[in-house]
Structure formats: structure tokens, C-alpha cells
Design an enzyme around this catalytic site. Structure first.
Site, PDB file in Angstrom:
ATOM      1  N   ARG A 136      -8.929  -2.203  -4.999  1.00 38.18           N
ATOM      2  CA  ARG A 136      -8.548  -1.094  -5.499  1.00 38.18           C
ATOM      3  C   ARG A 136      -9.571   0.074  -5.716  1.00 38.18           C
ATOM      4  O   ARG A 136     -10.416  -0.251  -6.522  1.00 38.18           O
ATOM      5  CB  ARG A 136      -7.507  -1.161  -6.805  1.00 38.18           C
ATOM      6  CG  ARG A 136      -6.206  -2.045  -6.508  1.00 38.18           C
ATOM      7  CD  ARG A 136      -5.375  -2.340  -7.848  1.00 38.18           C
ATOM      8  NE  ARG A 136      -4.131  -2.784  -7.536  1.00 38.18           N
ATOM      9  CZ  ARG A 136      -3.439  -3.226  -8.431  1.00 38.18           C
ATOM     10  NH1 ARG A 136      -3.786  -3.181  -9.790  1.00 38.18           N
ATOM     11  NH2 ARG A 136      -2.460  -3.856  -8.216  1.00 38.18           N
ATOM     12  N   ALA A 150       0.945  -1.288   0.207  1.00 44.16           N
ATOM     13  CA  ALA A 150      -0.045  -0.021   0.102  1.00 44.16           C
ATOM     14  C   ALA A 150       0.804   1.395   0.082  1.00 44.16           C
ATOM     15  O   ALA A 150       0.393   2.178  -0.701  1.00 44.16           O
ATOM     16  CB  ALA A 150      -0.842   0.019   1.245  1.00 44.16           C
ATOM     17  N   LYS A 210       3.391   1.838  -1.560  1.00 42.16           N
ATOM     18  CA  LYS A 210       3.989   2.031  -3.038  1.00 42.16           C
ATOM     19  C   LYS A 210       3.070   2.854  -3.705  1.00 42.16           C
ATOM     20  O   LYS A 210       3.487   3.272  -4.873  1.00 42.16           O
ATOM     21  CB  LYS A 210       4.323   0.729  -3.517  1.00 42.16           C
ATOM     22  CG  LYS A 210       5.701   0.184  -2.606  1.00 42.16           C
ATOM     23  CD  LYS A 210       6.174  -1.242  -3.282  1.00 42.16           C
ATOM     24  CE  LYS A 210       7.671  -1.598  -2.963  1.00 42.16           C
ATOM     25  NZ  LYS A 210       7.288  -1.909  -1.151  1.00 42.16           N
ATOM     26  N   TYR A 211       1.807   2.814  -3.313  1.00 39.44           N
ATOM     27  CA  TYR A 211       0.673   3.429  -4.386  1.00 39.44           C
ATOM     28  C   TYR A 211       0.641   5.056  -4.107  1.00 39.44           C
ATOM     29  O   TYR A 211       0.957   5.586  -3.105  1.00 39.44           O
ATOM     30  CB  TYR A 211      -0.626   2.947  -3.983  1.00 39.44           C
ATOM     31  CG  TYR A 211      -0.685   1.299  -4.450  1.00 39.44           C
ATOM     32  CD1 TYR A 211      -0.081   1.020  -5.592  1.00 39.44           C
ATOM     33  CD2 TYR A 211      -1.387   0.415  -3.717  1.00 39.44           C
ATOM     34  CE1 TYR A 211      -0.292  -0.332  -5.995  1.00 39.44           C
ATOM     35  CE2 TYR A 211      -1.529  -0.806  -3.962  1.00 39.44           C
ATOM     36  CZ  TYR A 211      -1.010  -1.267  -5.300  1.00 39.44           C
ATOM     37  OH  TYR A 211      -1.035  -2.597  -5.305  1.00 39.44           O
ATOM     38  N   PRO A 212       0.195   5.776  -5.111  1.00 39.70           N
ATOM     39  CA  PRO A 212       0.032   7.265  -4.866  1.00 39.70           C
ATOM     40  C   PRO A 212      -1.143   7.514  -4.177  1.00 39.70           C
ATOM     41  O   PRO A 212      -1.915   6.684  -3.725  1.00 39.70           O
ATOM     42  CB  PRO A 212      -0.118   7.727  -6.346  1.00 39.70           C
ATOM     43  CG  PRO A 212      -0.478   6.415  -7.069  1.00 39.70           C
ATOM     44  CD  PRO A 212       0.241   5.474  -6.584  1.00 39.70           C
TER      45      PRO A 212
END
EC number: 1.14.11.38
Length: 291
Positions: A117, A65, A67-69
């Protein structure tokens, strides 16, 4: 994106012939099942996911998580947190009819991961990719090798071109490398909640960018079914025993709570304890097999 001049994703009724579905997976690499999940199932699943979305993210390490924008929200482990998924969607008979035919050369299969997502406005399109990052072995399989992974994409809101519907390059499972495809090589998987996109291993695809300026985010649950010869990405061994025993035998098998059988020459299975079946050693009960 111009899509009218090229072959499109086939859209089948949920009661279509399974042999036809499997032919499409081998020919095109993907297809859409229309209306597989009833409205009440989608509604129930969304309510459960709303609860999970409202929980503050846990402190400490978050391997994926983080690593996500910021306009990309992620909720893992929906099999544990969402009863509608584990008791209804996970054991859908159409999905398993497809899986049984698809994995017939490699034996039993199970769930590798299932997660939410939610893609908000401003999220750019993904790069084109194959779903092989969790198990790099798949990257090295020759083209003629039997498939060992299947991606199942559940839209829980409408998928449109504007909000980033999945882009699929038909026939790309026969490519030796992903390369750098152009966006106009892909077709759009526009869908309604309750539809399902089935994607063969090696198919090149991407989530589209969300170009909307208002409205709900695009919500999707991604589920990956793998040959039992691959260790699942998520483990479900920490689920409470009473939760596991409220599930069907099939559901338990999907979550790694029973001994499974790859294809021959394996003659005893995997997931054993002391040379015995896992479920027998645990004396595991199930909703459809209480004794």
C-alpha cells in the site's frame, strides 16, 4: 494526537527474547521490532516494488484495488513479483520464531496475503478496525479462543505522525466489539524502514491520515500469517514451477506448495493429493533440499 500520557508500544531489538515478544502480544497486542530488516534488504525490496508500481494496472476486474481512493495505490502478490520478499523477508528467522510460538495451539501456519500500500498526501485516516474482514469466522471466535491470524507490517519509508503512522489501541484484543473508539485512545507506531510492527489478532488499529503536503508517499507492505486451517486470501499456486523450486522448503510451505499439519486431532495434515504429501506427488525440489 497526544500520546505522552498513556503506555506506548514496546520497541524491542530484533534479537530480543521470543518469550518476551509473545508476552507482549498477549498483554499489549502489538510491539515493534527495531531494525529487523537490514538496509540493503529494504533498498532491494523498494527497487522491486518500484518496478511493479510502474506497470500500468491490468484491464478488467480488480476486486480490491478498484475500491480504493485515487491517492491510495495497491500492488498485490508481492511474494510472486518480488524475489527479495519471497527469498529473504518471507523466511526471516525472527518472524518464524514468533509465529511458531504464537500458533503453537493450532499447528502449522502459512502466508495468507502480502501486498503493498502506498498512501499519498490527502489520504484520510482509516476507521478503526480489526484484520478479520477476509475471514469473517475470526469475528465470531470467543475471546479465549487461540489466535489464528497474525499481522506483520513492514514500513518501507519512514512512518511519522504527519504521514499517517499506524494507530494501535493497546489491549483492544480483549474487547468484545470494536465499537467507535476515539483517536486519542490509540498510540502511534512511528517507525523507520527496516522496523516491523507485529499485531495480534483482534487488535483494533487504523492507518493514520497522510497530512503532508510534499515528499514521498508512505509505503508499507502488509503481510498476514494465518493458521493453515484458513484458506489464504491470495493463492500462490500459479507461480512458475522453476520459481517455486528456487525457494527454500520453508518458503514453499508459506506459499501453500507443501502439505501442512494443523494441531491434533488431525493426524495426516491438509493440502494432500490422493492421500499423499503434495510435495512428494509433485516431486518438488527446493533450494535447500534439491533431492
Amino acid at each position: 494526537m497526544t500520546v505522552d500520557s498513556k503506555p506506548q508500544l514496546q520497541r524491542l531489538a530484533a534479537d530480543a527474547d521470543v518469550d518476551r515478544m509473545c508476552r507482549l502480544l498477549e498483554e499489549d497486542g502489538a510491539f515493534i521490532l527495531k531494525g529487523l530488516l537490514p538496509f540493503d534488504v529494504v533498498e532491494s525490496f523498494n527497487r522491486e516494488l518500484d518496478v511493479q508500481m510502474a506497470i500500468p494496472p491490468p484491464k478488467g476486474e480488480r476486486l480490491l484495488a478498484d475500491k480504493y481512493p485515487p491517492h491510495f495505490k495497491y500492488v498485490p502478490n508481492v511474494a510472486t513479483t518480488c524475489p527479495t520478499f519471497r527469498n529473504t523477508i518471507l523466511i526471516n528467522p525472527v518472524i518464524h520464531a514468533i509465529c511458531e510460538a504464537y500458533f503453537q495451539r493450532t499447528g502449522d501456519y502459512w502466508l495468507s496475503a502480502a501486498f503493498l500500500r502506498e498512501i499519498e498526501s490527502g489520504m484520510p485516516a482509516q476507521p478503526f478496525h480489526r484484520d478479520d474482514a477476509t475471514h469473517p469466522l475470526m469475528h465470531y471466535q470467543p475471546l479465549e479462543a487461540p489466535p489464528i491470524s497474525l499481522s506483520v507490517i513492514f514500513p518501507l519509508t519512514e512512518f511519522t505522525e504527519e504521514n499517517g503512522a499506524t494507530e494501535v489501541i493497546l489491549g483492544s484484543h480483549r474487547w468484545t466489539e470494536v465499537g467507535t473508539p476515539e483517536r486519542d485512545q490509540a498510540v502511534l507506531a512511528t517507525m523507520d524502514p527496516g522496523d516491523v510492527l507485529i499485531v495480534r489478532q483482534r487488535v483494533v488499529h487504523a492507518g493514520g491520515g497522510n497530512r503532508t503536503t510534499a515528499g514521498k508517499p508512505r509505503r508499507v507492505v502488509l503481510a498476514y500469517f494465518n493458521s493453515v486451517q484458513l484458506t489464504p486470501f491470495e493463492t500462490y499456486r500459479t507461480m512458475p514451477r522453476e520459481m517455486v523450486e528456487s525457494m527454500t522448503v520453508l518458503g514453499q510451505r508459506m506459499l501453500g506448495w507443501r502439505t501442512m499439519k494443523p494441531s491434533d486431532p488431525n493426524i495426516v495434515g491438509i493440502n494432500l493429493i490422493d492421500d499423499k504429501r503434495l510435495e512428494n506427488v509433485l516431486q518438488l525440489k527446493a533450494a535447500d533440499s534439491p533431492a
